[in-house]
Design a protein around this motif. Sequence first.
Motif, PDB file in Angstrom:
ATOM      1  N   ALA A 141       0.826  -1.219   0.000  1.00 45.60           N
ATOM      2  CA  ALA A 141       0.000   0.000   0.000  1.00 45.60           C
ATOM      3  C   ALA A 141       0.853   1.259   0.000  1.00 45.60           C
ATOM      4  O   ALA A 141       0.486   2.270  -0.592  1.00 45.60           O
ATOM      5  CB  ALA A 141      -0.929  -0.023   1.202  1.00 45.60           C
ATOM      6  N   LEU A 142       2.002   1.180   0.690  1.00 43.34           N
ATOM      7  CA  LEU A 142       2.848   2.374   0.794  1.00 43.34           C
ATOM      8  C   LEU A 142       3.994   2.358  -0.216  1.00 43.34           C
ATOM      9  O   LEU A 142       4.922   3.166  -0.130  1.00 43.34           O
ATOM     10  CB  LEU A 142       3.412   2.484   2.220  1.00 43.34           C
ATOM     11  N   HIS A 143       3.933   1.413  -1.152  1.00 40.23           N
ATOM     12  CA  HIS A 143       4.897   1.352  -2.263  1.00 40.23           C
ATOM     13  C   HIS A 143       6.338   1.175  -1.765  1.00 40.23           C
ATOM     14  O   HIS A 143       7.266   1.879  -2.186  1.00 40.23           O
ATOM     15  CB  HIS A 143       4.809   2.617  -3.137  1.00 40.23           C
ATOM     16  N   ILE A 144       6.513   0.237  -0.859  1.00 38.00           N
ATOM     17  CA  ILE A 144       7.874  -0.065  -0.368  1.00 38.00           C
ATOM     18  C   ILE A 144       8.268  -1.442  -0.899  1.00 38.00           C
ATOM     19  O   ILE A 144       7.525  -2.405  -0.736  1.00 38.00           O
ATOM     20  CB  ILE A 144       7.934  -0.051   1.173  1.00 38.00           C
ATOM     21  N   GLU A 145       9.436  -1.502  -1.516  1.00 42.06           N
ATOM     22  CA  GLU A 145       9.925  -2.751  -2.102  1.00 42.06           C
ATOM     23  C   GLU A 145      10.550  -3.621  -1.008  1.00 42.06           C
ATOM     24  O   GLU A 145      11.549  -3.210  -0.380  1.00 42.06           O
ATOM     25  CB  GLU A 145      10.955  -2.415  -3.188  1.00 42.06           C
ATOM     26  N   PRO A 146      10.029  -4.837  -0.761  1.00 43.14           N
ATOM     27  CA  PRO A 146      10.531  -5.667   0.350  1.00 43.14           C
ATOM     28  C   PRO A 146      11.981  -6.091   0.201  1.00 43.14           C
ATOM     29  O   PRO A 146      12.657  -6.328   1.187  1.00 43.14           O
ATOM     30  CB  PRO A 146       9.617  -6.897   0.326  1.00 43.14           C
ATOM     31  N   ARG A 147      12.465  -6.182  -1.062  1.00 43.38           N
ATOM     32  CA  ARG A 147      13.825  -6.689  -1.242  1.00 43.38           C
ATOM     33  C   ARG A 147      14.874  -5.577  -1.216  1.00 43.38           C
ATOM     34  O   ARG A 147      16.064  -5.843  -1.333  1.00 43.38           O
ATOM     35  CB  ARG A 147      13.926  -7.465  -2.561  1.00 43.38           C
ATOM     36  N   GLN A 148      14.422  -4.367  -1.068  1.00 47.15           N
ATOM     37  CA  GLN A 148      15.368  -3.259  -1.096  1.00 47.15           C
ATOM     38  C   GLN A 148      16.107  -3.150   0.243  1.00 47.15           C
ATOM     39  O   GLN A 148      15.531  -3.443   1.298  1.00 47.15           O
ATOM     40  CB  GLN A 148      14.616  -1.949  -1.354  1.00 47.15           C
ATOM     41  N   ARG A 149      17.353  -2.727   0.167  1.00 46.93           N
ATOM     42  CA  ARG A 149      18.104  -2.514   1.414  1.00 46.93           C
ATOM     43  C   ARG A 149      17.612  -1.237   2.081  1.00 46.93           C
ATOM     44  O   ARG A 149      17.328  -0.245   1.408  1.00 46.93           O
ATOM     45  CB  ARG A 149      19.600  -2.368   1.126  1.00 46.93           C
ATOM     46  N   VAL A 150      17.577  -1.283   3.401  1.00 46.87           N
ATOM     47  CA  VAL A 150      17.083  -0.127   4.161  1.00 46.87           C
ATOM     48  C   VAL A 150      17.947   1.101   3.896  1.00 46.87           C
ATOM     49  O   VAL A 150      17.451   2.225   3.796  1.00 46.87           O
ATOM     50  CB  VAL A 150      17.045  -0.464   5.664  1.00 46.87           C
ATOM     51  N   GLY A 151      19.256   0.861   3.747  1.00 40.10           N
ATOM     52  CA  GLY A 151      20.171   1.978   3.528  1.00 40.10           C
ATOM     53  C   GLY A 151      19.918   2.708   2.219  1.00 40.10           C
ATOM     54  O   GLY A 151      20.355   3.843   2.048  1.00 40.10           O
ATOM     55  N   GLU A 152      19.208   2.048   1.293  1.00 43.15           N
ATOM     56  CA  GLU A 152      18.947   2.671  -0.008  1.00 43.15           C
ATOM     57  C   GLU A 152      17.648   3.467  -0.021  1.00 43.15           C
ATOM     58  O   GLU A 152      17.328   4.115  -1.016  1.00 43.15           O
ATOM     59  CB  GLU A 152      18.877   1.571  -1.081  1.00 43.15           C
ATOM     60  N   LEU A 153      16.875   3.392   1.063  1.00 40.80           N
ATOM     61  CA  LEU A 153      15.567   4.066   1.082  1.00 40.80           C
ATOM     62  C   LEU A 153      15.724   5.552   1.341  1.00 40.80           C
ATOM     63  O   LEU A 153      16.643   5.984   2.044  1.00 40.80           O
ATOM     64  CB  LEU A 153      14.679   3.448   2.175  1.00 40.80           C
ATOM     65  N   SER A 154      14.781   6.334   0.797  1.00 39.35           N
ATOM     66  CA  SER A 154      14.779   7.778   1.067  1.00 39.35           C
ATOM     67  C   SER A 154      14.229   8.027   2.468  1.00 39.35           C
ATOM     68  O   SER A 154      13.663   7.124   3.106  1.00 39.35           O
ATOM     69  CB  SER A 154      13.902   8.481   0.036  1.00 39.35           C
ATOM     70  N   GLY A 155      14.369   9.264   2.930  1.00 37.80           N
ATOM     71  CA  GLY A 155      13.883   9.596   4.274  1.00 37.80           C
ATOM     72  C   GLY A 155      12.392   9.356   4.415  1.00 37.80           C
ATOM     73  O   GLY A 155      11.921   8.811   5.428  1.00 37.80           O
TER      74      GLY A 155
END
Lengths: 260, 614
Positions: free
Chosen positions: A143-157
Amino acid sequence: MTAPLSIPIFVMDMRSPNGSRSLEPEFPLQTFGLRRSFGWRVVIEQLDLKVPAGQVYGFLGRNGAGKTTAIRMLLGILRPDAGTLCWNGQEVAQTTAALKAKVGYVSQQQHFYEWMRVERLGRFVRGFYPTWDHSEFHRLLTALHIEPRQRVGELSGGTKMKLAMTLALAHRPRILVLDEPTAGVDPIARREILDLLRAQVDDEGRTVFFSTHHISEVEEIGDHIGVLHAGRLHYQGPVDGFAEPGKLEEAFVAIAREDR
Amino acid sequence: MTPSILKALLLKELHHHGFAFVGTAVLLAALQATALTFTLTSEVDTLLSASTGFSYYAMPFAIAYVVRRLVVIEHEDHTHDFLAALPATALARVSVKFAVSLVFTWSATLLSLGFVAALVVRQEIIGLGWLMQVTWQVCAYTFAWLGLSFGAAHLGRYRFSFWLCLMPLVFTLDLLWPDVWSWGLWHAVLAESVDVTRYLPPVDRLAVSMAWGTVGTAVGFALGTFRSGSVADAWYRPMTSREKAMLIVGVVGVWMALDIVDSVVVPGDPSYSGVEAVDVESVVVRVAANRDSDLWKTGEDLAESLAGFGETLGLQGWPTVVLVSNPQRPQDAVTLRSNAHDELVLEVDADARRAVILRDCFEAAIGERTHWFPWWRSGRLWIATGAPLWWLGPDPERPESFALRAGYAVSMGITAEDLADGHALRYRFGPDVAAGIGWAGLQTVEDLAGRDAAEALVARALEDRPSDTLLGSIRADLRSGDRMLRKATGLEPEAFRRAWYDTLRRHHEAHRETLEALMPGWGTLQRTEGLESDVVLAWTWPGPLPSEAQVEWIQLDPLQQLPVLGQPYEDREIFSHEGRIPTRVDPRARVATSFRVEVDALDGILYSGFQVDP
């Protein structure tokens, strides 16, 4: 320039006529005389919060007013110097881990383990909550458009903040405590977050307690408001009792100036 | 603290640090293997002792790395805030971190130890009992470091100041109270080679190490859980400039205070500066006894002898000799108690003959000048060991004693070629007979080249002192015994040694009957199967057992060819009775034995030299 408004200081009396605590079940979160200082500096003084069930409580205050300290005390991250807390009628000196497990908490800054992937972070956090619903976690990610396989360090604020909300909601808490959830996020993410919070109350019947220094956010989604200034609670009650619609900012500024 | 929370925390630590920790363990193993290859060329250390020696130096760094990853980085990266917001108690968080660090530390230690033990078990005698002892020594040592590191890690920005103050503090305490603090340090349990502690398990030091580790751990837990860990977290905030300045001033202040204490305190034994002294020329002999005592007279004799010896030979710079009476009947007439700060403290058997005391003290004073002689220059050692006897002469009560010592060497089969190596002579015959051989050598010089030549030779051998400069050291080192002999006496070394051997033979011929009666033969060792896999050593004496006869034995490791003379082996025991040695040894062990008998006629002790079995 408008003249400062005369603001009635409205602080509820938390004691019953015979002097004992009034632990009302319709208030899932209450505090009594919380105090916290760092060295000689008193940051929170005589904080008596009363958060009504099934409503959005906006905890308003300027930067440095003591909002984060108060919330960290609510969550048991900081121990109060004095005072007690009451969670769903259970009065404690400090929020225990067991009580914390029933609360959804989103901190102001997200210090996740950057090496973890989103999915692993979810599995890590799952171990702490007996009521964790992993399908709900994945539903919220989608729902919030977050990719489960992405590394946390690569996410925006903004995405990190949404991830924090996902983690806070996935164990289906009855009450959500959020520390400036929209600070530093873009307008779209801010909109998503505010809508999500409102929906938690309207659709799920949860109680939301969030801190902010944006008056517009309280105006927009808040039912209740607590105004914290210089470590003291200056107003607590319904939003429309604080000021007329559209005049919240003036009222808030008046409190800040009056205390200067 | 529910199992699911502990499991989540544990899995997180393993995912986060597992690779790094395994890498560290592999690196330790690689360094260990490198250290072992160096040890293979050593004749003294066993491989197992090299392994523990490696742990002694390497593990503190590995532990510091582990604790940094587990505790320090969590605070520095602020991920501690995330952990603290989760519904887990501070106790659970700290417990898991400590458990992981302990498991890694002990696993790496035990893996390394097991790896080395498995590798060298075919070359060295590693019994299960010894391996277990080494295991608890290493584990206690690493636990102490881990506890301290874990506790210090929770001091946040003050942890470096803690280490900077702790290290010099313990060394100062060690200086102030050596008896207490030498075993009071956390690393004492492994400070000595495990070869040395093999038969003397440092049980008392085990408790000390565990105590340090426990206190450090307790501090870590207390700080990590106090106010839900918020205090320790707050201590990780950066320092203000004011705080930095105050801390630097504080640490430097502690250093300066400790430095002052270090410079004022005379370490170890009590100071004898207040003891009354006999002054003769530049020689100072302090005597801890009243002026009417025999010890005082001995002190006077010693001062005069040393002064006369020094004046004649032109030797200066004698250490201050302190004579202290020992009423507890020590084994030797004179025992060296300490030789620090240019002060030679000698314990004297109050009941020994004065001539013996004087000679032994004289030997000790000269020994102070020569103990630094490099072993590879052993060609001049005979001059130093023979000089006291040559200068003082035999005790009038035992006028033939030195001649008997010299003759004894011939009856034991000495050759002229053997005389070139002073160390070998000491090893084979013991210090007393070696001194007698040296005495005969100087007598030979005197006969061939005159008294002045002999004095010049002794002076040249003893004038060298340790040099502060490299060139000085090299120069002193180049002056071999043969070169000295040529320069001081004009004698050719080969011809001189033949003449020296003739002197020994003359003494032997003159006292043949006495020498033959003196030694009926040495004892023998028998290996017999013990109840278990051990072997019991027994020794018998072929003739009537001299009352002073003693046997000493050392259990050697296979890489060790012979015991090192004068090295304080902890597993050396001396028995003065016939029969079974009441200590069992490993059946595969090589045992070096020697017999010693105090012989009145020689005014000294006869050694059999070491015999190695098998």
